[in-house]
Scaffold this motif. Structure first.
Motif, mmCIF file in Angstrom:
data_model
loop_
_atom_site.group_PDB
_atom_site.id
_atom_site.type_symbol
_atom_site.label_atom_id
_atom_site.label_comp_id
_atom_site.label_asym_id
_atom_site.label_seq_id
_atom_site.Cartn_x
_atom_site.Cartn_y
_atom_site.Cartn_z
ATOM 1 N N SER A 141 0.860 -1.184 0.000
ATOM 2 C CA SER A 141 0.000 0.000 0.000
ATOM 3 C C SER A 141 0.896 1.235 0.000
ATOM 4 O O SER A 141 2.101 1.134 0.214
ATOM 5 N N ARG A 142 0.305 2.402 -0.275
ATOM 6 C CA ARG A 142 1.027 3.682 -0.272
ATOM 7 C C ARG A 142 2.300 3.612 -1.126
ATOM 8 O O ARG A 142 3.367 4.048 -0.747
ATOM 9 N N TRP A 285 4.448 15.409 -1.898
ATOM 10 C CA TRP A 285 3.585 15.368 -3.078
ATOM 11 C C TRP A 285 3.338 13.927 -3.537
ATOM 12 O O TRP A 285 2.244 13.605 -4.025
ATOM 13 N N ALA A 287 3.177 11.296 -1.564
ATOM 14 C CA ALA A 287 2.183 10.744 -0.648
ATOM 15 C C ALA A 287 0.779 11.203 -1.037
ATOM 16 O O ALA A 287 -0.184 10.424 -0.987
ATOM 17 N N LEU A 288 0.660 12.458 -1.458
ATOM 18 C CA LEU A 288 -0.641 12.967 -1.900
ATOM 19 C C LEU A 288 -1.102 12.276 -3.185
ATOM 20 O O LEU A 288 -2.307 12.134 -3.422
ATOM 21 N N SER A 289 -0.137 11.834 -4.013
ATOM 22 C CA SER A 289 -0.523 11.139 -5.248
ATOM 23 C C SER A 289 -1.151 9.781 -4.958
ATOM 24 O O SER A 289 -1.858 9.234 -5.801
ATOM 25 N N ASP A 290 -0.877 9.203 -3.783
ATOM 26 C CA ASP A 290 -1.566 7.975 -3.390
ATOM 27 C C ASP A 290 -3.039 8.248 -3.118
ATOM 28 O O ASP A 290 -3.891 7.389 -3.317
ATOM 29 N N ARG A 291 -3.337 9.443 -2.670
ATOM 30 C CA ARG A 291 -4.722 9.796 -2.335
ATOM 31 C C ARG A 291 -5.487 10.372 -3.517
ATOM 32 O O ARG A 291 -6.646 10.025 -3.754
ATOM 33 N N PHE A 292 -4.845 11.267 -4.258
ATOM 34 C CA PHE A 292 -5.533 11.976 -5.344
ATOM 35 C C PHE A 292 -5.180 11.454 -6.739
ATOM 36 O O PHE A 292 -5.822 11.849 -7.717
ATOM 37 N N ARG A 294 -1.768 10.020 -9.520
ATOM 38 C CA ARG A 294 -0.505 10.563 -10.061
ATOM 39 C C ARG A 294 -0.787 11.728 -11.019
ATOM 40 O O ARG A 294 -0.107 12.743 -10.996
ATOM 41 N N GLU A 411 -5.171 6.958 -15.196
ATOM 42 C CA GLU A 411 -4.624 6.932 -13.851
ATOM 43 C C GLU A 411 -4.067 5.538 -13.543
ATOM 44 O O GLU A 411 -4.670 4.520 -13.908
ATOM 45 N N SER A 413 -2.553 4.736 -10.263
ATOM 46 C CA SER A 413 -2.268 4.534 -8.840
ATOM 47 C C SER A 413 -2.978 3.328 -8.227
ATOM 48 O O SER A 413 -2.530 2.809 -7.210
#
Length: 431
Positions: A141-142, A285, A287-292, A294, A411, A413
């Protein structure tokens, strides 16, 4: 976070720091030393262009390293290739540190410099793909966060290389630094090599690679070129602007800032601060790409960099130290990480396990040619036009290309990297 993932991330980060310490140490030296030491017979501006030219040869060799080590990394394993790439880099950097100058052996000096730079390029070309895969394929994950530590090693390596040059110059003085002091940071590569190899030996091969042990492609490069050419080309386009921006904000601005009237030490200090910020920016940034995703992060970075390129040089030309620091922190520490950080996971997610080392390495390193040739191109543009407007427009054009290529990709991710769960991965990577 399990033990092997922790070791893989630590190994990838440390290996990347060492590789980029050596590789970017050359970048710093090419901007402030090599034009005087290895091209002393040329006009100063021409010598700077020639120095950047040898700098570019390392980037030209990086795709070769990506293909070579990617091939054997897909067949024999990620870990074996990473041990070899780190050794090659450490040895070649040490040899640069003992290389005779133009005044001592004439034309053989720049020839030797180019040869060793090519070896550096081959080494770092093979290192990145393996290091990213060690983290990404161990992660459950992540993935964006854990893979990003490899990319975070680049500014950290820049931080160490710049600090090493700065400390050496401060201790020995300007004259001694040009005579012999610049060699010290290169010679330290041997000590870093020993530490890196010790850490890397403790990491196990990735689960994804072990799962395809009986189904390895004999020619991974042919597989990538035959079945996934569009994905490969789009991957190159996605990363190109990030690399152009990277070398603009480091190598080119270092030389330009000194010529604009800033003391060399001031520019080096500003680069040191911005490189430290970049380490945090890349990890944050990513880490944020895991949420929002790439794509949104990279798109935001490319648009922001296209605009920022027109403010960068006026801020440097102001000859204000706070403005210089602000320009580099914004550019290298905030905006560039949006484009660069998520690339580690994104390239990994574009290809299947059997040819992932080759595909990810080739795409990333072909994009990396932008970093090698941008300083040379921009130095020529500036010499031809006498200004920096053409440089800013060129940077914006590269950013536009990245935007178009990102929009053409789906996407990535949410994709699973384990064999059997990645069917059609690359084929469905485009819109």
């Amino acid at each position: 976070m399990n033990v092997q993932l922790r070791r893989a991330v630590a190994s990838s980060f440390l290996g990347s720091v060492i590789e980029y310490y050596d590789f970017l140490l050359y970048a710093t030296a090419s901007a402030v030393v090599f034009n005087k030491v290895f091209f002393s017979s040329l006009d100063p501006l021409v010598a700077t262009v020639a120095s950047f030219g040898t700098f570019a040869t390392g980037y030209l060799a990086r795709p070769l390293g990506g293909v070579l080590f990617g091939h054997f990394g897909d067949l024999l394993g990620r870990k074996r290739m990473l041990m070899l790439t780190m050794t090659l880099m450490g040895v070649s950097s040490f040899l640069i540190g003992v290389l005779p100058t133009y005044a001592q052996i004439g034309g053989w000096a720049p020839v030797g410099l180019v040869v060793l730079r090519v070896v550096q390029g081959i080494s770092v070309g093979g290192e990145w793909g393996g290091a990213v895969l060690m983290s990404a394929e161990h992660a459950t994950s992540r993935r964006g966060l854990w893979a990003s530590f490899t990319n975070a090693g680049a500014p950290c390596g820049m931080l160490l290389s710049t600090a090493a040059m700065t400390a050496t110059a401060s201790i020995v003085g300007e004259r001694a630094f040009l005579d012999w002091g610049w060699r010290v940071p290169f010679l330290l590569s041997v000590a870093l090599l020993g530490v890196g190899l010790f850490v890397r030996m403790k990491v196990e091969e990735t689960p994804a690679f072990q799962a395809v042990e009986q189904d390895r492609r004999r020619l991974p490069l042919v597989e990538v070129l035959r079945n996934h050419p569009k994905v490969l080309l789009l991957g190159v386009g996605v990363g190109l602007a990030a690399f152009v921006a990277q070398s603009t904000l480091t190598t080119f601005v270092l030389a330009y800032g000194v010529q604009a009237g800033h003391p060399r030490q001031t520019v080096l200090n500003a680069l040191t601060i911005s490189s430290a910020c970049a380490v945090v920016g890349i990890i944050g940034w990513s880490a944020l790409s895991d949420r929002f995703g790439r794509r949104p992060i990279v798109l935001l970075g490319a648009v922001a960099m296209a605009v920022f390129g027109f403010a960068l040089f006026p801020m440097v030309d102001a000859r204000s130290t706070p403005l210089l620091v602000l320009a580099l922190v914004l550019g290298q520490g905030v905006i560039h990480p949006m484009m660069y950080g998520p690339l580690a996971a994104l390239y990994t997610e574009l290809f299947s396990t059997a040819n992932r080392y080759t595909g990810a390495s080739l795409g990333y390193q072909l994009a990396g040619l932008g970093a090698g040739f941008a300083p040379l191109l921009f130095a020529e543009l500036r010499r031809g036009t006498g200004g920096t407007a053409a440089v800013s427009y060129s940077l914006a054009a590269f950013c536009l290309l990245t935007v178009l290529c990102v929009l053409a990709l789906k996407e990535t991710s949410g994709r699973d990297l384990m064999p059997g769960k990645e069917a059609g991965l690359a084929e469905h990577g485009t819109r």
